[in-house]
Write a protein that holds these residues in place. Structure first.
Motif, PDB file in Angstrom:
ATOM      1  N   LYS A  49       0.765  12.312   1.706  1.00 42.00           N
ATOM      2  CA  LYS A  49       0.589  11.746   0.360  1.00 42.00           C
ATOM      3  C   LYS A  49      -0.503  10.672   0.335  1.00 42.00           C
ATOM      4  O   LYS A  49      -1.338  10.656  -0.556  1.00 42.00           O
ATOM      5  CB  LYS A  49       1.917  11.145  -0.116  1.00 42.00           C
ATOM      6  N   PHE A  50      -0.492   9.768   1.320  1.00 43.71           N
ATOM      7  CA  PHE A  50      -1.411   8.636   1.286  1.00 43.71           C
ATOM      8  C   PHE A  50      -2.744   8.876   1.990  1.00 43.71           C
ATOM      9  O   PHE A  50      -3.749   8.265   1.640  1.00 43.71           O
ATOM     10  CB  PHE A  50      -0.735   7.384   1.879  1.00 43.71           C
ATOM     11  N   PHE A  51      -2.761   9.762   2.982  1.00 41.72           N
ATOM     12  CA  PHE A  51      -3.981   9.968   3.768  1.00 41.72           C
ATOM     13  C   PHE A  51      -4.452  11.417   3.811  1.00 41.72           C
ATOM     14  O   PHE A  51      -5.573  11.685   4.217  1.00 41.72           O
ATOM     15  CB  PHE A  51      -3.780   9.490   5.225  1.00 41.72           C
ATOM     16  N   GLY A  52      -3.560  12.357   3.465  1.00 42.59           N
ATOM     17  CA  GLY A  52      -3.895  13.773   3.584  1.00 42.59           C
ATOM     18  C   GLY A  52      -3.824  14.258   5.021  1.00 42.59           C
ATOM     19  O   GLY A  52      -4.223  15.378   5.339  1.00 42.59           O
ATOM     20  N   LYS A  53      -3.323  13.407   5.901  1.00 38.92           N
ATOM     21  CA  LYS A  53      -3.224  13.703   7.343  1.00 38.92           C
ATOM     22  C   LYS A  53      -2.430  12.590   7.996  1.00 38.92           C
ATOM     23  O   LYS A  53      -2.081  11.608   7.359  1.00 38.92           O
ATOM     24  CB  LYS A  53      -4.607  13.777   7.973  1.00 38.92           C
ATOM     25  N   LEU A  54      -2.173  12.740   9.296  1.00 43.78           N
ATOM     26  CA  LEU A  54      -1.593  11.618  10.038  1.00 43.78           C
ATOM     27  C   LEU A  54      -2.696  10.585  10.243  1.00 43.78           C
ATOM     28  O   LEU A  54      -3.786  10.930  10.711  1.00 43.78           O
ATOM     29  CB  LEU A  54      -1.049  12.082  11.389  1.00 43.78           C
ATOM     30  N   HIS A  97       0.776  -1.239   0.000  1.00 44.84           N
ATOM     31  CA  HIS A  97       0.000   0.000   0.000  1.00 44.84           C
ATOM     32  C   HIS A  97       0.808   1.290   0.000  1.00 44.84           C
ATOM     33  O   HIS A  97       0.262   2.341  -0.343  1.00 44.84           O
ATOM     34  CB  HIS A  97      -0.957   0.008   1.208  1.00 44.84           C
ATOM     35  N   PHE A  98       2.073   1.230   0.378  1.00 41.01           N
ATOM     36  CA  PHE A  98       2.809   2.479   0.561  1.00 41.01           C
ATOM     37  C   PHE A  98       4.158   2.508  -0.154  1.00 41.01           C
ATOM     38  O   PHE A  98       5.046   3.274   0.200  1.00 41.01           O
ATOM     39  CB  PHE A  98       2.997   2.762   2.061  1.00 41.01           C
ATOM     40  N   LYS A  99       4.295   1.704  -1.171  1.00 43.03           N
ATOM     41  CA  LYS A  99       5.523   1.674  -1.944  1.00 43.03           C
ATOM     42  C   LYS A  99       5.488   2.843  -2.943  1.00 43.03           C
ATOM     43  O   LYS A  99       4.589   2.915  -3.776  1.00 43.03           O
ATOM     44  CB  LYS A  99       5.631   0.330  -2.673  1.00 43.03           C
ATOM     45  N   GLU A 145      -8.355   3.963  12.551  1.00 42.12           N
ATOM     46  CA  GLU A 145      -9.538   3.891  11.693  1.00 42.12           C
ATOM     47  C   GLU A 145      -9.186   3.893  10.200  1.00 42.12           C
ATOM     48  O   GLU A 145     -10.012   3.544   9.378  1.00 42.12           O
ATOM     49  CB  GLU A 145     -10.494   5.054  11.995  1.00 42.12           C
ATOM     50  N   ASN A 146      -7.965   4.294   9.864  1.00 42.09           N
ATOM     51  CA  ASN A 146      -7.532   4.322   8.469  1.00 42.09           C
ATOM     52  C   ASN A 146      -7.005   2.980   7.979  1.00 42.09           C
ATOM     53  O   ASN A 146      -6.596   2.857   6.823  1.00 42.09           O
ATOM     54  CB  ASN A 146      -6.454   5.390   8.274  1.00 42.09           C
ATOM     55  N   PHE A 147      -7.010   1.990   8.847  1.00 36.46           N
ATOM     56  CA  PHE A 147      -6.506   0.671   8.491  1.00 36.46           C
ATOM     57  C   PHE A 147      -7.605  -0.360   8.737  1.00 36.46           C
ATOM     58  O   PHE A 147      -8.510  -0.128   9.536  1.00 36.46           O
ATOM     59  CB  PHE A 147      -5.265   0.336   9.339  1.00 36.46           C
ATOM     60  N   PRO A 148      -7.522  -1.496   8.051  1.00 37.00           N
ATOM     61  CA  PRO A 148      -8.551  -2.521   8.257  1.00 37.00           C
ATOM     62  C   PRO A 148      -8.649  -2.922   9.730  1.00 37.00           C
ATOM     63  O   PRO A 148      -7.617  -3.066  10.406  1.00 37.00           O
ATOM     64  CB  PRO A 148      -8.057  -3.700   7.415  1.00 37.00           C
ATOM     65  N   GLU A 188       5.878  12.171   7.946  1.00 38.02           N
ATOM     66  CA  GLU A 188       4.676  12.991   7.736  1.00 38.02           C
ATOM     67  C   GLU A 188       4.383  13.269   6.269  1.00 38.02           C
ATOM     68  O   GLU A 188       3.215  13.356   5.881  1.00 38.02           O
ATOM     69  CB  GLU A 188       4.793  14.295   8.521  1.00 38.02           C
ATOM     70  N   GLU A 189       5.432  13.401   5.454  1.00 38.23           N
ATOM     71  CA  GLU A 189       5.194  13.660   4.028  1.00 38.23           C
ATOM     72  C   GLU A 189       4.485  12.482   3.369  1.00 38.23           C
ATOM     73  O   GLU A 189       3.626  12.669   2.496  1.00 38.23           O
ATOM     74  CB  GLU A 189       6.500  14.015   3.289  1.00 38.23           C
ATOM     75  N   LEU A 190       4.789  11.264   3.804  1.00 38.61           N
ATOM     76  CA  LEU A 190       4.089  10.093   3.276  1.00 38.61           C
ATOM     77  C   LEU A 190       2.666  10.008   3.828  1.00 38.61           C
ATOM     78  O   LEU A 190       1.745   9.603   3.113  1.00 38.61           O
ATOM     79  CB  LEU A 190       4.862   8.806   3.594  1.00 38.61           C
ATOM     80  N   ALA A 191       2.495  10.406   5.077  1.00 36.64           N
ATOM     81  CA  ALA A 191       1.146  10.439   5.658  1.00 36.64           C
ATOM     82  C   ALA A 191       0.277  11.391   4.846  1.00 36.64           C
ATOM     83  O   ALA A 191      -0.882  11.082   4.520  1.00 36.64           O
ATOM     84  CB  ALA A 191       1.208  10.868   7.120  1.00 36.64           C
TER      85      ALA A 191
END
Length: 165
Positions: free
Chosen positions: A133-138, A69-71, A142-145, A128-131
């Protein structure tokens, strides 16, 4: 050594406490053994091995999820793959030396997933930059299964890096 002294020794010098209990058992002097603490220690030994196995399982689950999911590019993930393989080697060794741990870990895969999610959240806090990119926030849990997206068999053998070639 009287039983009360042995109980106090447990708190003061654990190694000597072990040696004294072992001596008493070998001599057949069972009534002098500090059974209460000895039984607690035996129970704790088993728990530590299981906790260790669940911890290795969490590492595998966390890095499998990152890979899928985060590659961000082709270079990303080599460390995750190495971590997965190392954790699997440790699990294999634990399962070889203590076969009953394998069945217990299988029933604790959701517990390992919860640890993996906590580790993912920490990782995004440090990235944080990846957060963003992938979520728009930290992200939060709740953001994971809620339930582990991987089977026990996936935990032991799934290699998504081979499927993406």
């Amino acid at each position: 050594m009287i039983k009360q002294d042995l109980k106090q020794l447990y708190e003061k010098d654990f190694i000597l406490w072990i040696e004294e209990n072992l001596r008493l058992i070998k001599e057949g002097n069972y009534e002098e053994v500090d059974w209460e603490n000895l039984l607690e220690e035996i129970e704790d030994m088993g728990r530590r091995h299981l906790e260790s196995a669940v911890s290795y399982a969490a590492v595998v689950l966390e890095h499998l999820y990152k890979l899928e999911h985060f590659k961000v590019d082709e270079k990303t993930g080599k460390g995750w793959i190495k971590s997965i393989l190392n954790a699997r080697d440790e699990l294999e060794l634990l399962f070889e030396n203590m076969p009953s741990v394998k069945g217990k870990v299988e029933t604790k895969i959701d517990q390992a997933w919860k640890v993996a999610v906590k580790n993912l959240i920490k990782w995004f806090r440090d990235n944080e930059e990846l957060a963003e990119k992938f979520f728009g926030k930290l992200p939060s849990k709740e953001n994971f299964p809620l339930e582990c997206p991987y089977s026990f068999e996936d935990l032991l053998s799934y290699e998504p890096w081979k499927h993406s070639l």
